[in-house]
Design a protein around this motif. Structure first.
Motif, PDB file in Angstrom:
ATOM      1  N   UNK A 129     -77.362  -8.312  -9.151  1.00  0.00           N
ATOM      2  CA  UNK A 129     -77.542  -9.327 -10.195  1.00  0.00           C
ATOM      3  C   UNK A 129     -76.449  -9.201 -11.250  1.00  0.00           C
ATOM      4  N   UNK A 130     -75.890 -10.338 -11.677  1.00  0.00           N
ATOM      5  CA  UNK A 130     -74.882 -10.394 -12.728  1.00  0.00           C
ATOM      6  C   UNK A 130     -75.253 -11.507 -13.697  1.00  0.00           C
ATOM      7  N   UNK A 131     -74.775 -11.442 -14.964  1.00  0.00           N
ATOM      8  CA  UNK A 131     -75.108 -12.500 -15.922  1.00  0.00           C
ATOM      9  C   UNK A 131     -74.477 -13.845 -15.557  1.00  0.00           C
ATOM     10  N   UNK A 132     -73.319 -13.810 -14.885  1.00  0.00           N
ATOM     11  CA  UNK A 132     -72.739 -15.054 -14.357  1.00  0.00           C
ATOM     12  C   UNK A 132     -72.489 -14.844 -12.874  1.00  0.00           C
ATOM     13  N   UNK A 133     -72.852 -15.847 -12.099  1.00  0.00           N
ATOM     14  CA  UNK A 133     -72.802 -15.690 -10.655  1.00  0.00           C
ATOM     15  C   UNK A 133     -72.482 -17.042 -10.022  1.00  0.00           C
ATOM     16  N   UNK A 134     -72.287 -17.028  -8.707  1.00  0.00           N
ATOM     17  CA  UNK A 134     -71.882 -18.233  -7.989  1.00  0.00           C
ATOM     18  C   UNK A 134     -72.957 -18.635  -6.990  1.00  0.00           C
ATOM     19  N   UNK A 135     -73.353 -19.906  -7.066  1.00  0.00           N
ATOM     20  CA  UNK A 135     -74.312 -20.460  -6.122  1.00  0.00           C
ATOM     21  C   UNK A 135     -73.622 -21.459  -5.203  1.00  0.00           C
ATOM     22  N   UNK A 136     -74.012 -21.446  -3.944  1.00  0.00           N
ATOM     23  CA  UNK A 136     -73.701 -22.569  -3.055  1.00  0.00           C
ATOM     24  C   UNK A 136     -74.937 -23.445  -3.086  1.00  0.00           C
ATOM     25  N   UNK A 137     -74.834 -24.584  -3.759  1.00  0.00           N
ATOM     26  CA  UNK A 137     -75.991 -25.383  -4.144  1.00  0.00           C
ATOM     27  C   UNK A 137     -75.995 -26.693  -3.363  1.00  0.00           C
ATOM     28  N   UNK A 138     -77.167 -27.129  -2.940  1.00  0.00           N
ATOM     29  CA  UNK A 138     -77.229 -28.389  -2.184  1.00  0.00           C
ATOM     30  C   UNK A 138     -78.534 -29.111  -2.444  1.00  0.00           C
ATOM     31  N   UNK A 139     -78.529 -30.413  -2.236  1.00  0.00           N
ATOM     32  CA  UNK A 139     -79.727 -31.246  -2.320  1.00  0.00           C
ATOM     33  C   UNK A 139     -79.569 -32.387  -1.313  1.00  0.00           C
ATOM     34  N   UNK A 180     -87.653 -39.301  -1.655  1.00  0.00           N
ATOM     35  CA  UNK A 180     -88.092 -37.932  -1.345  1.00  0.00           C
ATOM     36  C   UNK A 180     -86.843 -37.065  -1.175  1.00  0.00           C
ATOM     37  N   UNK A 181     -86.856 -35.848  -1.741  1.00  0.00           N
ATOM     38  CA  UNK A 181     -85.659 -35.014  -1.661  1.00  0.00           C
ATOM     39  C   UNK A 181     -86.035 -33.536  -1.682  1.00  0.00           C
ATOM     40  N   UNK A 182     -85.102 -32.728  -1.227  1.00  0.00           N
ATOM     41  CA  UNK A 182     -85.329 -31.280  -1.133  1.00  0.00           C
ATOM     42  C   UNK A 182     -83.974 -30.603  -1.193  1.00  0.00           C
ATOM     43  N   UNK A 183     -83.984 -29.303  -1.488  1.00  0.00           N
ATOM     44  CA  UNK A 183     -82.699 -28.611  -1.589  1.00  0.00           C
ATOM     45  C   UNK A 183     -82.831 -27.122  -1.436  1.00  0.00           C
ATOM     46  N   UNK A 184     -81.706 -26.459  -1.629  1.00  0.00           N
ATOM     47  CA  UNK A 184     -81.631 -25.005  -1.492  1.00  0.00           C
ATOM     48  C   UNK A 184     -80.353 -24.537  -2.171  1.00  0.00           C
ATOM     49  N   UNK A 185     -80.360 -23.291  -2.631  1.00  0.00           N
ATOM     50  CA  UNK A 185     -79.144 -22.696  -3.205  1.00  0.00           C
ATOM     51  C   UNK A 185     -79.024 -21.254  -2.745  1.00  0.00           C
ATOM     52  N   UNK A 186     -77.800 -20.853  -2.393  1.00  0.00           N
ATOM     53  CA  UNK A 186     -77.508 -19.478  -1.983  1.00  0.00           C
ATOM     54  C   UNK A 186     -76.836 -18.722  -3.118  1.00  0.00           C
ATOM     55  N   UNK A 187     -77.097 -17.438  -3.201  1.00  0.00           N
ATOM     56  CA  UNK A 187     -76.289 -16.562  -4.033  1.00  0.00           C
ATOM     57  C   UNK A 187     -75.091 -16.106  -3.209  1.00  0.00           C
ATOM     58  N   UNK A 188     -73.927 -16.670  -3.485  1.00  0.00           N
ATOM     59  CA  UNK A 188     -72.724 -16.368  -2.695  1.00  0.00           C
ATOM     60  C   UNK A 188     -72.374 -14.885  -2.800  1.00  0.00           C
ATOM     61  N   UNK A 189     -72.492 -14.321  -3.997  1.00  0.00           N
ATOM     62  CA  UNK A 189     -72.135 -12.915  -4.212  1.00  0.00           C
ATOM     63  C   UNK A 189     -72.978 -12.006  -3.316  1.00  0.00           C
TER      64      UNK A 189
END
Length: 600
Positions: A236-246, A535-544
Motif C-alpha cells: 500500500x502507498x499513499x499514491x498508486x496506479x489503477x487500471x480502471x474500467x467501466x 445498466x453498467x459495471x466495472x473493475x479496477x486493478x492495482x497495477x503496483x
C-alpha cells in the motif's frame, strides 16, 4: 573534466551488441560498472538499462592519451566509447547476455564524472532501505529495479493494447475533485480563488466513470493515479496506479470474461505465464469459512475447520462462552509441527493477540498418540479425541484454535495460516493461483458509526433475491461484487452498479444518508442518472500490486519509481515539508503549532 558528445550518436544499447556485429564499429554510452587495470590492458564493464557490455582499452587501439584517460575511470562515470566488436579473447562469461563478445575501444569521451556512491550499484542490494530511498536516483540504476520498471512499462502497454482492441476508450478523469469522505481519508488541496474551500485528490475515478456511462461512452478505460491518506504497509502507498474500467449494457459475467482474457494476455506476454481459463470462483462466505480471509492464498491447504458443534458441550469455558455469545470455535492443523517448542507457541499466542484474540488454544498430537495441550485438563478424553478427529489430526501435528466472534476468529486464524505457510515454505512464488471472490455482503456493521456501512460503496447493486430482506436482515444481503485475488493479494475489485432510482434511494436510507445529504454529496451523479443511465459495471486493478507479484518483490516500493516510506514521506525530496508563510497567507491558511504533549 566532462566532455561533450557532439558528433557522436549512440548506435546500440549495451546488450543490443551481439555476435552479428562482430567486425563492426559501434558507439555505446552508459555508466562504468567497474574497471580492471591489468597494466597493458584496461577492462571496463559498461552498464545501461539493457545490461552490461565489456570494453577493452589497449594503447595500440586508442592511443596513449586515450589509454591514460581510461585509467582515470571510476564507478558511475558516464562515458561514450567508439570501438570494434570482436569475440572475447579471454574466458566467456555465461552470466552475461554479451558474455562472448567485447568492444575494442578506439575513442573515449568522459561525459560526466561521479563521486563515490554511498552504496554499490548492484542487484539485490543489502543496503538499508532508508539509505537506498534517500538516494533513490542511484537505487534506480540497479539492474533488478530497472527490470522491474521496464516490466511495469510493458504491462501498462499490454493493458492499453488489449483494451483498445476490445473497444475501450481511454479517457482521463479529474485529479482535483470533490471530497467524498465515505471511505479512506482524502488528501485535501486548498483553493486560492475560493478561500476556505478545498479540492480532494481522487481515491478512485468511481463517480466520473459512472458519469461516462451515463454519457454514452459504453466502454471506458484509464491508467489512473489515485490517492488515499491511510496507514501504509508492504502492498500500500499513499499514491498508486489503477487500471480502471467501466462497461455499459453488461452483467457480471461480461466483466469477468473480458478481465479473464485481459489477465491471460498480459501474464503470457509479460512473463510467459499461461493462465488457465475460466478462473475459479469462490463465494465470500466460503472464503472466510475456509481461509479466514476474503483474499485467500490457495497455493496451500491448512484450511480453517469449524469445530463449534464438537466442543459446544465441553468443560472448557473459553470455548463454551464464545459459543454462548454467538461466536464460533475454529482451528487450523499445522501438520508435522507437533514438536514445536513451547517458547515458539507462546510467540504464536502473542501474534494472535495482535489480531484481536484474547488468547490462542493449542493441542500437540505427540508421536505416541498422546496429547500436550493448553486446555486438555478441562475436557474428557472422548471430547479431546473427537476434537482431534474433527481436525484430521495425526501424530506429529499441531492444532491451533481461536474462540470469539466470527470476525475475530477469521482474522486471527487467517493471519496465523499465512504466517505458518510462509515459515514452512508452502508458498511457491512461481505458482500463480488466481481466484474470483464473489457474493460479498452488501453491508457491514460499524461499531464506531453504530450503523451499517457499504462494504464497497453506496452504488453497488444488491443481489435481486436478497434485496427483499434489506429491512429485516440488512447483513444478509449480498452484493453483485467481485474481487480478483492472486496468491493472497487482492489485485482488483469491482461490482455491478445500481442504476435504478428506487434501489439507490433505499440504499441511501439503509446507510443512514438522508435525501438532502445524498443530494449534497452525490447530487451531480444522481442528477445525471435522472436523464437516462444504462445498466453498467466495472473493475479496477492495482497495477503496483500486479507487477509486484510478477517480479516476486516483497514490497510495491520495488516496482514504483519514487515511492514513499511507512509514514508517507519521501526521503529523497524530504517531502512533506513546510511552505512559505506567503503561500499560506494567499490561501488563507494558518498552521497551528502542536503543543508538545499533543505531539507526544
Amino acid at each position: 573534466m566532462a566532455e561533450s558528445m557532439r558528433g557522436l550518436h549512440r548506435s546500440h544499447r549495451c546488450t543490443e551488441v551481439s555476435n552479428s556485429n562482430i567486425g563492426e564499429k559501434v558507439t555505446v554510452m552508459g555508466w562504468v560498472q567497474k574497471r580492471r587495470n591489468l597494466g597493458s590492458l584496461i577492462f571496463v564493464d559498461l552498464r545501461d538499462r539493457s545490461g552490461i557490455l565489456q570494453l577493452v582499452f589497449d594503447e595500440d587501439s586508442i592511443g596513449k592519451e586515450g589509454f591514460e584517460k581510461a585509467g582515470t575511470l571510476r564507478s558511475e562515470y558516464v562515458i561514450a566509447v567508439e570501438g570494434t566488436v570482436q569475440k572475447r579473447s579471454a574466458a566467456v562469461n555465461e552470466n552475461l547476455k554479451t558474455g562472448d563478445i567485447e568492444v575494442i575501444a578506439t575513442s573515449l569521451r568522459i561525459l560526466s564524472e561521479a563521486q563515490t556512491p554511498p552504496f554499490q550499484i548492484e542487484e539485490n542490494s543489502q543496503t538499508k532501505d532508508e539509505i537506498r530511498l534517500k538516494y533513490r536516483y542511484l537505487d534506480l540504476r540497479r539492474p533488478d529495479i530497472q527490470r522491474n520498471l521496464m516490466l511495469r512499462s510493458k504491462v501498462l502497454y499490454l493493458m492499453r493494447d488489449f483494451m483498445a482492441k476490445e473497444g475501450f476508450l481511454e479517457i482521463e478523469t479529474p485529479i482535483l475533485c470533490r471530497s467524498t469522505p465515505e471511505g479512506a481519508r482524502d488528501y485535501l488541496v486548498p483553493s486560492r480563488v475560493h478561500p476556505g474551500n478545498f479540492y480532494a485528490l481522487p481515491q478512485s475515478p468511481q463517480l466520473f466513470k459512472q458519469l461516462l456511462m451515463a454519457s454514452g461512452y459504453d466502454r471506458y478505460f484509464q491508467i489512473a493515479r489515485c490517492f488515499r491518506d491511510e496507514d501504509l504497509r508492504a502492498d500500500r502507498q499513499p499514491e498508486f496506479t489503477q487500471a480502471d474500467m467501466e462497461l455499459s449494457f453488461v452483467d457480471m459475467e461480461d466483466v469477468l470474461d473480458v478481465n479473464e482474457r485481459l489477465l491471460k494476455y498480459v501474464f503470457k506476454e509479460a512473463i510467459n505465464v499461461d493462465i488457465q481459463l475460466p478462473l475459479p470462483r469462490m463465494p465470500w462466505q466460503e472464503a472466510m469459512d475456509r481461509f479466514g480471509s476474503d483474499k485467500p492464498d490457495t497455493r496451500f491447504g491448512m484450511e480453517l475447520q469449524d469445530v463449534s458443534d464438537v466442543v459446544k458441550g465441553c468443560g472448557f469455558s473459553v470455548f463454551t462462552s464464545a459459543l454462548e455469545a454467538g461466536g464460533s470455535v475454529r482451528g487450523i492443523n499445522v501438520e508435522g509441527q507437533g514438536a514445536m517448542p513451547r517458547k515458539k507457541i507462546d510467540k504464536l499466542v502473542e501474534f494472535a493477540k495482535g489480531y484481536g484474540a484474547k488468547g490462542l488454544a493449542y493441542l500437540c498430537v505427540n508421536e505416541d498418540g498422546t496429547y500436550k495441550s493448553s486446555f486438555a485438563k478441562f475436557m474428557t478424553e472422548e471430547e479431546l479425541n473427537a476434537l482431534v478427529s474433527a481436525m484430521n489430526g495425526k501424530p506429529g501435528d499441531l492444532l491451533l484454535f481461536a474462540a470469539d466472534k466470527n470476525k475475530i476468529v477469521w482474522n486471527v486464524l487467517g493471519a496465523l495460516r499465512l504466517k505458518m505457510g510462509e515459515e514452512l515454505g508452502l508458498m511457491d512464488p512461481d505458482q500463480y493461483n488466481f481466484l474470483w471472490v464473489t457474493e460479498f455482503p452488501l453491508l457491514e456493521w460499524s461499531d464506531e458509526e453504530n450503523r451499517y456501512m457499504a462494504m464497497h460503496h453506496p452504488f453497488t447493486m444488491p443481489m435481486e433475491e436478497d434485496w427483499k430482506n434489506v429491512d429485516t436482515d440488512p447483513g444478509s444481503v449480498r452484493a453483485i461484487a467481485y474481487d480478483i485475488v492472486l496468491n493472497g493479494t487482492e489485485l482488483g475489485g469491482g461490482s455491478v452498479r445500481i442504476h435504478q432510482d428506487d434501489i439507490q434511494e433505499k440504499m441511501f436510507e439503509v446507510l443512514g444518508i438522508s435525501k438532502e445529504r445524498a443530494q449534497e454529496k452525490f447530487g451531480y451523479l444522481l442528477d445525471a442518472f435522472s436523464y437516462g443511465v444504462p445498466p453498467h459495471a466495472g473493475l479496477a486493478y492495482g497495477v503496483d500490486r500486479m507487477v509486484m507479484h510478477m517480479v516476486h518483490a516483497d514490497t510495491i516500493r520495488d516496482v514504483i519509481a519514487f515511492p514513499k516510506v511507512k509514514d508517507a514521506s519521501d526521503l529523497m525530496t524530504a517531502t512533506p515539508n513546510v511552505v512559505d508563510e506567503e503561500q499560506l497567507e494567499e490561501l488563507g491558511i494558518a498552521v497551528i503549532p502542536q503543543k508538545e504533549e499533543d505531539a507526544e
